[in-house]
Design a protein around this motif. Structure first.
Motif, PDB file in Angstrom:
ATOM      1  N   LEU A 122       0.849  -1.181   0.000  1.00 59.58           N
ATOM      2  CA  LEU A 122       0.000   0.000   0.000  1.00 59.58           C
ATOM      3  C   LEU A 122       0.888   1.235   0.000  1.00 59.58           C
ATOM      4  O   LEU A 122       1.720   1.409   0.893  1.00 59.58           O
ATOM      5  N   LEU A 123       0.722   2.098  -0.991  1.00 58.73           N
ATOM      6  CA  LEU A 123       1.519   3.312  -1.098  1.00 58.73           C
ATOM      7  C   LEU A 123       0.861   4.463  -0.350  1.00 58.73           C
ATOM      8  O   LEU A 123      -0.332   4.418  -0.024  1.00 58.73           O
ATOM      9  N   THR A 176       0.575  -6.611 -13.413  1.00 55.16           N
ATOM     10  CA  THR A 176       0.568  -6.183 -12.030  1.00 55.16           C
ATOM     11  C   THR A 176      -0.739  -5.447 -11.758  1.00 55.16           C
ATOM     12  O   THR A 176      -1.153  -4.577 -12.514  1.00 55.16           O
ATOM     13  N   THR A 177      -1.388  -5.816 -10.689  1.00 53.14           N
ATOM     14  CA  THR A 177      -2.695  -5.249 -10.387  1.00 53.14           C
ATOM     15  C   THR A 177      -2.537  -3.926  -9.651  1.00 53.14           C
ATOM     16  O   THR A 177      -1.825  -3.832  -8.665  1.00 53.14           O
ATOM     17  N   LEU A 178      -3.217  -2.906 -10.152  1.00 58.31           N
ATOM     18  CA  LEU A 178      -3.214  -1.591  -9.519  1.00 58.31           C
ATOM     19  C   LEU A 178      -4.636  -1.212  -9.169  1.00 58.31           C
ATOM     20  O   LEU A 178      -5.562  -1.407  -9.959  1.00 58.31           O
ATOM     21  N   THR A 198      -2.666   0.603  -4.334  1.00 58.21           N
ATOM     22  CA  THR A 198      -2.310  -0.744  -3.907  1.00 58.21           C
ATOM     23  C   THR A 198      -1.629  -1.457  -5.065  1.00 58.21           C
ATOM     24  O   THR A 198      -2.148  -1.480  -6.181  1.00 58.21           O
ATOM     25  N   ILE A 199      -0.459  -2.023  -4.802  1.00 62.03           N
ATOM     26  CA  ILE A 199       0.298  -2.696  -5.861  1.00 62.03           C
ATOM     27  C   ILE A 199       0.485  -4.161  -5.498  1.00 62.03           C
ATOM     28  O   ILE A 199       0.981  -4.486  -4.417  1.00 62.03           O
ATOM     29  N   GLN A 200       0.073  -5.028  -6.410  1.00 61.27           N
ATOM     30  CA  GLN A 200       0.191  -6.462  -6.206  1.00 61.27           C
ATOM     31  C   GLN A 200       1.148  -7.067  -7.236  1.00 61.27           C
ATOM     32  O   GLN A 200       1.293  -6.547  -8.343  1.00 61.27           O
TER      33      GLN A 200
END
Length: 564
Positions: free
Chosen positions: A343-344, A560-562, A349-351
């Motif tokens: 979590l930025l 990559t999921t954003l 949210t970066i997965q």
């Protein structure tokens, strides 16, 4: 490590021994206010004038490193990534921290066919080798960085990027100031005609200004167990400080005072009564066993542009991604305790399929999830703490004469090493004025002091180094401007009994890895250690590919999921 390691690090504030957020005056780092302070004082403003290109430095030719055992071993490890089978479904690996460890991890994962996403909290690349340009166009750095012949993975990296010509090699010498003879220097010159370790032995024997013959003999006898016992003996000395080991081996205290105070401060910014002897023995082993091990080179310009950007361009050319101003607020977990996402601070949210923390250990400890803190792997990190260091840049109104185109060991109470960067570095070259870059260490008692106090203390030390040219009251050479960069938490403090606390790059949490010079690798706190840790981290991820791929869904393997 200046002389066997990085001289600077990611910046974390602290007060009364604890990390603390600062309300103003710094820049943000990984969701916490940093303590990088770069204050300028000017009496005269000057701007660089554009002019025709010209050759301004003549350096020593690049040494023959390619046939050494360590270089070939490092080259083989690099080649293993390029020759690895191409993955049917490349992993998206999210990496926190764009210092050398994070850049190395991303570079070698990209070489192996995977898709790294590298996140840097600040607006500058490099971590411990970050630098900034001031309003006059002059650069100031987090630390004074030296590239040794004994850095095989770093040397391979330069070659892989095609930038070997960006290293400015200097003559094979170590030059020490003589406190008892202000303005004079003592040299250890390594002859090129002799192989290792004879060239190092010759350099020591030929120097009669710092050690007497009886002291040299006693020191040599004291070192015999290390020569005979090899790496096992070296690692076993982690429990002793340099001072304790020297006395145990019957080495006169004057040897420590004359040589190893300067060497300890250069290696880890602390004195021999604190530094683990293992650190010294590793450096001596590299310097004495490799002909060009102690040969030094300076980068030809600022590190973010001259070293970090070529790595970034390489990563991007292979489909990887590098983002600045991407600060991590929290490591979010799945119900089973594995990583769900980063979590930025902006809410993003970066997965990914795997996650790497390549920040300094102090930042990692701040962001560790509570449920991980009692796991022995992470709990042992409590003993690893960054050491404070201060980097000072002073521009003078004239060219100093009593200096060299080389790194200099100051042997003063407050300064570690320094260099006249107007001589040693092409980009910083100035034929009319000197710019001294100095490492102020040990810095623990000074890190909270004002910049003006630090400059005043530095000038008093320089008065002893340059008695004919510098006076503390500036009645001789005058200061045009200065920059002071404070790093309260730099490389980890290599005190006795730290070695068992250094973690392997693969954590016990599936899909979570570490990189950084504090992780397990043989070069301790150094640029070489950071690069090697990134290779080890990448290697661990490749070894775990089947496990990581099996636990990743189609969407995660494709992108990559954003989410916001």
């Amino acid at each position: 490590m200046v002389v066997f390691g990085n001289v600077s690090a990611a910046n974390l504030p602290y007060q009364n021994g604890f990390l603390k957020a600062i309300s103003s005056g710094g820049c943000d780092l990984m969701g916490h206010r940093s303590f990088k302070i770069s204050t300028s004082f000017k009496t005269t403003r000057r701007r660089r004038s554009a002019g025709p290109l010209q050759v301004v430095c003549v350096d020593i030719p690049r040494p023959e490193l390619e046939n050494t055992v360590n270089f070939l071993e490092a080259a083989s490890l690099s080649a293993s990534f390029r020759s690895a089978p191409r993955p049917a479904k490349p992993l998206k690996v999210v990496i926190a921290g764009a210092g050398l460890a994070g850049l190395s991890t991303a570079k070698y994962l990209a070489d192996a066919g995977h898709k790294p996403l590298l996140l840097e909290a600040r607006d500058v690349l490099g971590g411990k080798i970050a630098a900034w340009k001031d309003e006059d166009g002059d650069w100031y750095e987090t630390g004074l960085h030296i590239f040794f012949g004994a850095y095989p993975n770093v040397q391979n990296l330069f070659g892989e990027l095609g930038i070997n010509d960006r290293l400015q090699w200097k003559e094979h010498s170590m030059i020490f100031a003589m406190p008892s003879k202000p303005g004079e220097f003592s040299r250890f010159d390594f002859p090129d005609v002799l192989p290792a370790p004879l060239n190092g032995i010759w350099a020591i024997l030929r120097n009669n200004e710092m050690l007497t013959w009886p002291e040299k003999i006693k020191f040599a006898i004291g070192l015999l167990p290390a020569m005979v016992g090899g790496q096992a003996y070296v690692e076993a000395q982690d429990g002793l400080s340099v001072e304790q080991w020297m006395r145990k081996q019957g080495v006169p205290d004057r040897v420590t005072d004359e040589v190893f105070i300067a060497m300890s401060k250069a290696l880890n910014f602390i004195n021999p009564d604190e530094l683990s002897m293992q650190c010294i023995l590793i450096a001596l082993n590299r310097f004495l066993q490799e002909k060009h091990g102690s040969k030094m080179a300076f980068l030809d310009g600022n590190p973010p542009e001259r070293l970090c950007m070529p790595i970034v361009e390489h990563i991007r050319s292979l489909g990887g991604e590098v983002r600045l101003n991407s600060r991590i607020r929290k490591i979010e977990l799945e119900d089973d305790g594995t990583v769900k996402s980063f979590l930025l601070t902006d809410g993003t949210t970066i997965q990914g399929d795997a996650y790497v923390f390549a920040t300094p250990v102090d930042i990692l400890k701040l962001l560790l999830p509570d449920s991980w803190k009692e796991i022995p792997y992470f709990k042992r990190l409590e003993k690893l703490v960054g050491v404070p260091v201060i980097n000072v840049h002073i521009w003078f109104d004239k060219k100093l004469k009593n200096t060299y185109d080389h790194l200099l060991f100051s042997r003063s109470n407050l300064l570690s090493v320094y260099a006249d960067m107007s001589l040693t570095c092409k980009e910083y070259y100035d034929p009319n004025r000197s710019m001294l870059e100095l490492v102020f260490a040990p810095a623990e008692e000074w890190i909270s002091r004002s910049d003006s106090d630090i400059i005043d203390a530095t000038m008093k030390e320089l008065e002893r180094l340059f008695p004919d040219e510098i006076a503390a009251d500036q009645s001789k050479a005058k200061i045009l401007k200065y920059h002071v960069v404070k790093t309260p938490r730099s490389v980890y403090k290599t005190i006795p009994d730290c070695e068992p606390c250094r973690p392997l790059q693969r954590s016990p949490i599936k899909g979570f890895y570490l990189a950084g010079d504090y992780t397990k690798q043989k070069y301790l706190a150094s640029m070489e250690g950071a690069v090697l840790s990134g290779k080890f981290c990448s290697q661990s991820i490749l070894q775990d590919y089947e496990l990581l791929a099996a636990s990743s869904g189609p969407q995660k393997l494709s992108e990559t999921t954003l989410s916001t």
